[in-house]
Scaffold this active site. Structure first.
Site, PDB file in Angstrom:
ATOM      1  CD  GLU A  44      -2.853   1.060   2.534  1.00  0.00           C
ATOM      2  OE1 GLU A  44      -2.883   0.299   3.286  1.00  0.00           O
ATOM      3  OE2 GLU A  44      -3.456   2.258   2.645  1.00  0.00           O
ATOM      4  NE  ARG A 271       3.499  -7.532  10.441  1.00  0.00           N
ATOM      5  CZ  ARG A 271       2.858  -6.960   9.382  1.00  0.00           C
ATOM      6  NH1 ARG A 271       1.962  -7.196   8.835  1.00  0.00           N
ATOM      7  NH2 ARG A 271       3.313  -5.753   9.183  1.00  0.00           N
ATOM      8  CE  LYS A 281       3.069   0.190   4.907  1.00  0.00           C
ATOM      9  NZ  LYS A 281       2.281  -0.058   3.659  1.00  0.00           N
TER      10      LYS A 281
HETATM   11  P1  ATP Z   1       2.547  -2.177   7.841  1.00  0.00           P
HETATM   12  O1  ATP Z   1       1.821  -2.722   9.028  1.00  0.00           O
HETATM   13  O2  ATP Z   1       3.907  -1.773   8.096  1.00  0.00           O
HETATM   14  O3  ATP Z   1       1.759  -1.033   7.501  1.00  0.00           O
HETATM   15  P2  ATP Z   1       1.347  -3.799   5.848  1.00  0.00           P
HETATM   16  O4  ATP Z   1       1.036  -5.147   5.863  1.00  0.00           O
HETATM   17  O5  ATP Z   1       0.133  -2.878   6.035  1.00  0.00           O
HETATM   18  O6  ATP Z   1       2.567  -3.137   6.848  1.00  0.00           O
HETATM   19  P3  ATP Z   1       1.587  -3.364   3.229  1.00  0.00           P
HETATM   20  O7  ATP Z   1       2.084  -2.098   2.203  1.00  0.00           O
HETATM   21  O8  ATP Z   1       0.147  -3.724   2.972  1.00  0.00           O
HETATM   22  O9  ATP Z   1       1.979  -3.064   4.389  1.00  0.00           O
HETATM   23  O10 ATP Z   1       2.423  -4.801   2.792  1.00  0.00           O
HETATM   24  C1  ATP Z   1       2.812  -5.011   1.559  1.00  0.00           C
HETATM   25  C2  ATP Z   1       3.166  -6.539   1.735  1.00  0.00           C
HETATM   26  O11 ATP Z   1       4.328  -6.915   2.735  1.00  0.00           O
HETATM   27  C3  ATP Z   1       2.133  -7.415   2.389  1.00  0.00           C
HETATM   28  O12 ATP Z   1       2.057  -8.573   1.380  1.00  0.00           O
HETATM   29  C4  ATP Z   1       2.484  -7.695   3.637  1.00  0.00           C
HETATM   30  O13 ATP Z   1       2.051  -8.922   4.349  1.00  0.00           O
HETATM   31  C5  ATP Z   1       4.174  -7.584   3.549  1.00  0.00           C
HETATM   32  N1  ATP Z   1       4.744  -7.249   4.909  1.00  0.00           N
HETATM   33  C6  ATP Z   1       4.418  -6.195   5.457  1.00  0.00           C
HETATM   34  N2  ATP Z   1       4.975  -6.026   6.665  1.00  0.00           N
HETATM   35  C7  ATP Z   1       5.683  -7.267   6.770  1.00  0.00           C
HETATM   36  C8  ATP Z   1       6.594  -8.004   7.707  1.00  0.00           C
HETATM   37  N3  ATP Z   1       7.000  -7.351   8.743  1.00  0.00           N
HETATM   38  N4  ATP Z   1       7.082  -9.026   7.301  1.00  0.00           N
HETATM   39  C9  ATP Z   1       6.751  -9.823   6.312  1.00  0.00           C
HETATM   40  N5  ATP Z   1       6.132  -9.258   5.433  1.00  0.00           N
HETATM   41  C10 ATP Z   1       5.269  -8.195   5.676  1.00  0.00           C
HETATM   42 MG    MG Z   2      -1.533  -2.567   5.181  1.00  0.00          MG
END
Ligand code: ATP
Ligand code: MG
Length: 564
Positions: A44, A271, A281
């Site tokens: 995102e 994760r 984020k």
């Molecule tokens: P955040 O909680 O940091 O906002 P998010 O999952 O909302 O992270 P996205 O931009 O939606 O962030 O993530 C893109 C991809 O990265 C998704 O497939 C998510 O599962 C993966 N991802 C995000 N954070 C991690 C992590 N800490 N470890 C492994 N994969 C991750």
């Molecule tokens: Mg997200």
């Protein structure tokens, strides 16, 4: 040293298998999806990528790299216009490419599919599987029930197909205010899985989208747009983190109900969590907004851009992702694991002399005005990296920490009356300590033994310590930034919104008067060196004019242990 060179020199471990690759192996062997493998990385664009994203990138793009004919799409999941920004889109592309991965022509946005997703919504209504609901947000919550109580049906659940179609179209055309109506799936308000209790599919949001502008005032919810975007792109394996496990039944319900041509298989993995930092984020955004760091690319941040500026190589980050592996077990990785990956990669960096906390040393018996050139190896283990000539004179900078007026027993460096070796140079013996009116040491005086040129004594006399130095007349002035953990506690996220109180006040130490050997004059941004005895350093990319070096990581230093 350029990044390319480090990456080439890094011997990356052979690609380890994991449970997801095993599933894919079996699918390919069984000819599932016609033997095709399509993955995607779906960020995102509401912030910069962090090291957790690197895990997902290495997994998804690594599969595309290693399976015949496989591809990995980069898809921006841009369904929430109020939080998203094109600055983030560009930063994400830069980071994925820097990590060494190529999406080729497969760059997509969920917003590319807004019209198709809308048509799927119409189809759900026609199937009697979706309805427009007029409950307020609060009522929706109330009707939803809890983990222990079933929910209740919305009073709007039994609207006719015609009425639903009419209302959805009027939602789209902008007739209704934000929050006044929702399109919801008609599934089961008594389901033990709350995600299945008539989840929202579309909401009204009068907001300008970075790409589609004002074309839409309704936006699909993540759970609806995500599975459909995967299906539209023909993704075969939709890999996501464990928190989406409970969303998988909804993912499958949408695709089964709509009978889409492709039905990607969702597989969840844990994760990445790292100690002494935060990884969401939202929290990283707070650090930036509250100016606790200089920006998303502050070298203390766990972001890809921060790590890059700190001096991390892409190869080291890929190696780290390899080492931590891919499982379904939640755990917290120690920062030391990441640090040992970069240390190993930088082992081959050229070695130079730099003094970060200078103290003047006068060699009282060295001929005034004389300058000589001492040969220094660029890397003691790699003679092929050559050597350079270091100017040496009777006036040197040495490290303040390398002198103690009353040294303890195991301190083998300089002290009154002690003899040490100057790296690549001579033996020197301290004769005098000069102090100012406050008792602060301003200068030390030594004599040198001309017979010890090159660092050994013809009479077989040994010294225990070797210290680094820079000739005063030839030194390059620089600022050196030393970094420590961003937080003082291993799990700052546990403090919730109070996490800012756990920031480490000493995470940045600026050494403004560093003195470096002359070969470092004009070193290019991003160049990496080992400053002998001090650690690995990288020329900062943001500083204009003044040379600024960031310490990427310390060496394993036996002194640190002895001092404690
Ligand atoms: P955040 O909680 O940091 O906002 P998010 O999952 O909302 O992270 P996205 O931009 O939606 O962030 O993530 C893109 C991809 O990265 C998704 O497939 C998510 O599962 C993966 N991802 C995000 N954070 C991690 C992590 N800490 N470890 C492994 N994969 C991750
Ligand atoms: Mg997200």
């Amino acid at each position: 040293m350029t990044d390319d060179r480090t990456s080439e020199q890094a011997s990356e471990s052979p690609q380890a298998s994991n449970f997801i690759r095993q599933i894919i192996d079996a699918d390919v062997a069984a000819g599932k999806n016609g033997g095709k493998v399509v993955t995607r990385f779906p960020p995102e664009p509401n912030g910069y990528l962090h090291i957790g994203h690197a895990k997902s990138i290495c997994l998804n793009f690594g599969i595309a790299r290693d399976y015949d004919g496989a591809v990995c799409h980069l898809r921006f999941d841009d369904t929430n216009p109020t939080k998203e920004d094109l600055e983030f889109v560009e930063a994400i592309k830069t980071d994925v490419a820097w990590l060494g991965f190529d999406w080729q022509q497969n760059l997509f946005h969920s917003s590319d599919y807004f019209e198709q997703i809308y048509q799927f919504a119409i189809k759900l209504i026609e199937l009697g599987k979706a309805y427009v609901c007029d409950l307020s947000a609060e009522e929706v919550r109330e009707y939803r029930g809890t983990l222990t109580e079933p929910g209740r049906n919305s009073p709007w659940r039994d609207r006719s197909v015609e009425e639903n179609l009419d209302l959805l179209e009027r939602m789209r055309s902008g007739e209704f205010a934000d929050g006044s109506r929702l399109l919801r799936a008609k599934i089961d308000m008594a389901s033990p899985n709350i995600n299945m209790r008539d989840p929202a599919l579309y909401r009204v949001k009068h907001a300008t989208h970075p790409i589609t502008g004002d074309a839409w005032c309704i936006y699909p919810m993540y759970d609806f747009s995500h599975c459909l975007s995967d299906a539209i792109e023909g993704v075969t394996h939709s890999l996501c983190t464990l928190e989406f496990e409970d969303h998988r039944p909804l993912y499958d319900w949408v695709l089964d109900t709509l009978n889409t041509e492709h039905h990607p298989q969702q597989i969840e993995f844990s994760r990445l969590n790292l100690d002494y930092t935060v990884m969401s984020k939202r929290k990283l955004q707070t650090l930036v907004a509250e100016q606790k760091v200089s920006g998303w690319d502050d070298p203390r941040m766990p972001t890809i851009s921060g790590l890059r500026r700190r001096g991390y190589t892409a190869a080291a980050i890929r190696e780290f992702c390899q080492r931590i592996g891919v499982t379904r077990h939640d755990n917290v990785i120690e920062m030391g694991v990441l640090e040992s990956c970069i240390r190993e990669d930088l082992e081959a960096a050229p070695r130079v002399l730099g003094v970060i906390n200078p103290l003047k040393l006068l060699i009282t018996n060295y001929p005034a005005e004389q300058v000589e050139y001492l040969t220094a190896q660029n890397h003691p283990q790699y003679p092929e990296m050559g050597s350079r000539e270091l100017p040496f004179s009777g006036e040197l900078w040495v490290e303040r920490d390398d002198f103690m007026e009353e040294p303890p027993k195991k301190f083998f460096r300089l002290g009154p009356g002690r003899e040490v070796r100057l790296r690549y140079g001579y033996y020197i013996t301290c004769t005098d300590v000069i102090k100012d009116a406050d008792g602060e040491i301003t200068e030390i005086h030594c004599t040198y033994d001309p017979a010890t040129r090159g660092g050994s004594s013809p009479d077989g006399r040994k010294v225990k310590g070797t210290i680094h130095w820079v000739s005063v007349a030839h030194a390059v002035d620089a600022e050196v930034r030393l970094y420590d953990r961003l937080f003082s506690e291993p799990n700052p996220a546990a403090a919730g919104d109070d996490f800012l109180q756990l920031l480490n006040p000493d995470s940045l130490q600026v050494m403004a008067n560093a003195k470096l050997e002359p070969s470092l004059a004009g070193a290019e941004a991003g160049t990496r060196y080992q400053f002998e005895r001090l650690g690995y350093f990288c020329v900062d990319g943001e500083a204009d004019g003044q040379a600024v070096f960031n310490r990427t990581v310390t060496l394993r230093d036996s002194w640190a242990k002895i001092k404690r």
